[in-house]
Enzyme design. Structure first.
Site, PDB file in Angstrom:
ATOM      1  N   ILE A 223       0.985   6.774   0.083  1.00 43.60           N
ATOM      2  CA  ILE A 223       0.341   5.905   1.204  1.00 43.60           C
ATOM      3  C   ILE A 223      -1.174   5.654   0.733  1.00 43.60           C
ATOM      4  O   ILE A 223      -1.980   6.736   0.580  1.00 43.60           O
ATOM      5  CB  ILE A 223       0.418   6.182   2.788  1.00 43.60           C
ATOM      6  CG1 ILE A 223       2.017   6.424   2.921  1.00 43.60           C
ATOM      7  CG2 ILE A 223      -0.119   5.148   3.546  1.00 43.60           C
ATOM      8  CD1 ILE A 223       2.327   7.002   4.287  1.00 43.60           C
ATOM      9  N   CYS A 224      -1.496   4.412   0.688  1.00 43.30           N
ATOM     10  CA  CYS A 224      -3.136   4.285   0.361  1.00 43.30           C
ATOM     11  C   CYS A 224      -3.605   3.584   1.454  1.00 43.30           C
ATOM     12  O   CYS A 224      -3.376   2.480   1.781  1.00 43.30           O
ATOM     13  CB  CYS A 224      -3.149   3.209  -0.609  1.00 43.30           C
ATOM     14  SG  CYS A 224      -4.792   2.898  -1.002  1.00 43.30           S
ATOM     15  N   LEU A 225      -4.285   4.704   2.521  1.00 37.73           N
ATOM     16  CA  LEU A 225      -4.633   4.194   3.563  1.00 37.73           C
ATOM     17  C   LEU A 225      -6.267   5.030   3.490  1.00 37.73           C
ATOM     18  O   LEU A 225      -6.316   6.077   3.620  1.00 37.73           O
ATOM     19  CB  LEU A 225      -3.701   4.630   4.717  1.00 37.73           C
ATOM     20  CG  LEU A 225      -4.362   4.395   6.358  1.00 37.73           C
ATOM     21  CD1 LEU A 225      -4.276   2.903   6.537  1.00 37.73           C
ATOM     22  CD2 LEU A 225      -3.466   5.061   7.266  1.00 37.73           C
TER      23      LEU A 225
ATOM     24  N   ASN B 191       0.704  -1.121  -0.045  1.00 38.34           N
ATOM     25  CA  ASN B 191      -0.134  -0.054   0.089  1.00 38.34           C
ATOM     26  C   ASN B 191       0.899   1.235   0.030  1.00 38.34           C
ATOM     27  O   ASN B 191       0.431   2.347   0.496  1.00 38.34           O
ATOM     28  CB  ASN B 191      -0.632   0.021   1.165  1.00 38.34           C
ATOM     29  CG  ASN B 191      -1.707  -1.297   1.417  1.00 38.34           C
ATOM     30  OD1 ASN B 191      -1.451  -2.069   2.263  1.00 38.34           O
ATOM     31  ND2 ASN B 191      -2.568  -1.663   0.246  1.00 38.34           N
TER      32      ASN B 191
END
Lengths: 148, 297
Positions: free
Chosen positions: A90-92, A82
């Protein structure tokens, strides 16, 4: 930037300085004159391939904060499903559509730390890292993740 | 290392390449973009203007039936995921305006009594206080000890079109809703089982826990309110709320043919939250699929 945003950021800074949570080694504006750019240093979560390392985060705060989430990215390479390997993006979910204004910069950093420990290979920014986890090749994943 | 077009912004990629999750976020993005062109809270306008927007006969018949029941005005709200909370907050405060100041004092006392639930839910006081302030100030200004000029419908309209004030009130109502749901999880958890088959709520194939539901569907910005959130908020504040459902339900089988005549038998369903109305309210919320406005008569 509105006075509400300034007030909120200053109170977050004070809160962090008075009681820094374990694992979040540093959290402060990069420059005294600009409250909208912060940096953080985060300890790698224990018992993972990221343990014993310190991660640098760059935090950009929108003027509409906390109505809108901050953007966080890693400085330096992180091999994680991620995290974008080149840009550190950042993929959150809590930094995107699950953002709530009750999150703080400090709690968001801790969410990033939790993401390091618990990758989510179903929505990858790094397909190679995700594929290794999906096919259960933890040896290869951990070896690549350990590379500084 | 990874290189595919997943780095492009969602709207520059082929729809067929997107995952369900990405389609959902794209939909939300487009909706937000469209919505940002409207004022947060509009002026009251004649209800008949709504008829101009519909060709669907069920809708037209229902609008006509609202008008026959003397509903004449509509205040449109921006169509983002906050519209229920915004509509609720606006009509909650607006109906205090003509009432004696003690009504606002009572409302404020009710809100204050709920603050311990926010602490219990784990929200930090100095964080939620920022969001509480604008609502508290409006209730104080409507109360008996106010040194400030008493808010009017016009000044309330202006306050609600101030993004910061409006958003703070919405965040605070979301936190109240979440805290009330968490504190009364035993009562509300059974309703979450009903979400098991709803793709919007599914988490790894099961119904969400109350904690997940609250963080993902109540506290998160722009998440629409459904029946559970509405029940919780109206119950927490003990605010009687009536919602008119303007939807497709109740259309005669086969639609209105040429012979269907006056369409007079199609009624709008009003759903009441928090008991029967003691005061015959002249306000209601108007629900159209995915959106809430305020209705007047």
């Amino acid at each position: 930037m509105s006075s509400r945003t300034t007030k909120r950021l200053l109170s977050e800074l004070q809160e962090y300085n008075s009681a820094p949570p374990p694992g979040l080694v540093h959290l402060a504006p990069t420059d005294d004159d600009d409250l909208l750019r912060w940096s953080a240093r985060l300890a790698g979560p224990p018992d993972t391939a990221f343990a014993d390392r310190t991660f640098h985060l760059l935090i950009n705060i929108p003027t509409a904060y906390p109505a809108q989430p901050p953007t966080m990215s890693f400085q330096g390479r992180v091999f994680h499903p991620n995290v974008h390997y080149k840009t550190g993006e950042i993929c959150l979910d809590v930094l995107k559509e699950q953002w709530s204004p009750v999150w703080t910069l400090s709690s968001a950093c801790l969410a990033v730390q939790a993401l390091l420990a618990a990758p989510e290979p179903s929505s990858p920014l790094n397909v190679d890292a995700a594929n290794l986890l999906r096919c259960g090749d933890l040896v290869a994943f951990n070896a690549l993740a350990r590379l500084p | 290392m990874s290189s595919d077009n997943s780095q492009l912004p969602l709207d520059q990629r082929k729809l067929s390449d997107l995952t369900d999750y990405e389609v959902a976020s794209l939909t939300q993005e487009l909706k937000a973009e469209e919505a940002s062109k409207r004022p947060l809270v509009g002026e009251v306008e004649p209800l008949e203007r709504l008829s101009d927007e519909y060709k669907n006969e069920t809708f037209l018949a229902k609008i006509a039936s609202l008008q026959r029941d003397s509903w004449t005005g509509l205040r449109r709200l921006r169509g983002d995921g906050d519209c229920f909370y915004r509509a609720f907050a606006f009509s909650y405060l607006e109906r205090l305006i003509p009432l004696p100041p003690s009504a606002a004092q009572l409302a404020l006392a009710k809100v204050e009594s709920l603050l311990p639930l926010l602490d219990q839910a784990g929200f930090q006081k100095d964080i939620y206080d920022d969001f509480y302030e604008p609502l508290r100030d409006l209730l104080l200004a409507l109360g008996p000890d106010s040194k400030l000029p008493r808010p009017t419908a016009t000044s309330l309209h202006a306050s609600f079109n101030d993004t910061e004030t409006s958003n703070a009130i919405i965040v605070f109502l979301r936190l109240l809703t979440s805290a009330f749901l968490r504190a009364n999880a035993d009562d509300f958890t059974p309703f979450l089982f009903g979400l098991e088959d709803d793709p919007r709520f599914m988490l790894e194939g099961g119904a969400p826990t109350m904690d997940q539901f609250c963080s993902f569907h109540v506290e998160a910005v722009n998440k629409e309110a459904d029946h559970i959130q509405i029940t919780a908020l109206t119950r927490a504040l003990s605010v009687y709320t009536r919602i008119a459902y303007l939807d497709q339900s109740g259309a005669p089988p086969g639609g209105f043919g040429a012979g269907a005549g006056e369409n007079g038998d199609v009624k709008v369903d009003f759903v009441e939250f928090e008991g029967e109305s003691e005061e015959k309210l002249n306000g209601a919320l108007l629900y159209r699929p995915g959106h809430y406005d305020v209705l007047y008569r």
